[in-house]
Design a protein around this motif. Sequence first.
Motif, short mmCIF file in Angstrom:
data_model
loop_
_atom_site.label_atom_id
_atom_site.label_comp_id
_atom_site.label_asym_id
_atom_site.label_seq_id
_atom_site.Cartn_x
_atom_site.Cartn_y
_atom_site.Cartn_z
N ILE A 135 -4.39 12.88 -7.43
CA ILE A 135 -3.39 11.75 -7.83
C ILE A 135 -4.02 10.58 -6.82
O ILE A 135 -3.75 9.58 -7.43
CB ILE A 135 -2.41 12.15 -8.61
N THR A 136 -3.47 10.64 -6.06
CA THR A 136 -4.04 9.51 -4.52
C THR A 136 -5.53 9.23 -5.24
O THR A 136 -5.45 7.90 -4.80
CB THR A 136 -3.68 10.61 -3.38
N ASN A 137 -6.06 10.04 -4.51
CA ASN A 137 -7.59 9.32 -4.67
C ASN A 137 -7.27 8.75 -6.19
O ASN A 137 -8.96 8.23 -6.01
CB ASN A 137 -8.63 10.79 -4.98
N ALA A 138 -7.26 8.73 -6.88
CA ALA A 138 -7.15 8.11 -8.35
C ALA A 138 -6.63 6.90 -8.36
O ALA A 138 -6.64 6.38 -9.24
CB ALA A 138 -7.11 9.55 -9.84
N GLY A 139 -5.90 6.63 -7.35
CA GLY A 139 -5.34 5.64 -7.41
C GLY A 139 -3.62 5.04 -7.26
O GLY A 139 -2.73 3.65 -7.79
N GLY A 140 -3.59 6.39 -7.62
CA GLY A 140 -1.16 6.57 -8.32
C GLY A 140 -0.82 6.97 -6.34
O GLY A 140 -1.54 7.14 -5.38
N THR A 141 -0.11 6.88 -6.46
CA THR A 141 1.00 7.43 -5.69
C THR A 141 2.21 8.19 -6.21
O THR A 141 2.53 8.86 -6.95
CB THR A 141 2.28 6.12 -4.95
N TRP A 142 1.85 9.47 -4.96
CA TRP A 142 2.54 11.24 -5.81
C TRP A 142 3.90 11.68 -5.11
O TRP A 142 4.06 10.61 -3.50
CB TRP A 142 1.55 12.42 -5.38
N VAL A 143 4.86 11.32 -5.47
CA VAL A 143 6.06 11.88 -5.30
C VAL A 143 6.42 13.47 -5.48
O VAL A 143 6.34 13.63 -5.87
CB VAL A 143 7.61 11.30 -5.58
#
Length: 176
Positions: free
Chosen positions: A133-141
């Motif tokens: 998710i992070t590598n795809a530009g999202g922020t993971w929580v």
Amino acid sequence: MRIAFLTAPEGVEQVELTDPWQALTEAGHEPVLVSTRTGHIQAFDHLDKADTFPVDVMVGQVQAESFDGLVLPGGVANPDFLRMDERAVEFVRSFFAQGRPVAAICHAPWTLVEADVVRGRTLTSWPSLRTDITNAGGTWVDEQVRIDQGVNKLITSRKPADLKAFDEAILTEFAA
């Protein structure tokens, strides 16, 4: 409301399919099982085969415009199969392009990553998807349920233990 549930022919985590399905049905909505093949899908209880469910319509024979929202159940194999099927990926992508709400639980955000729709979004998932998710530009929580209010609502959850909160969020956000 008519809600699509997109699954692969096998590998969906049964409770992540049946629990939201039941919640939506009880609230008067119409869930529709969409898959990459006709016939039946094989659900799993973690790694063990569980029940089978009849497919209502095959992806590629239906458009996102036919639905008010999309639910992506998890299971490790389910989203892995879906992200390898361009028709399934395009079906997911079209919900975002049209601003329709999408809900995904557990490993299901892998399909969102493949559809390139997590960039700039904040979401949760099974912890092993954090890097993807992070590598795809999202922020993971790490939250029980996360509702991202971008162009369309994106409701995500981590695991089967979060289903009660996930179902409540789907019912609230899809109806809004």
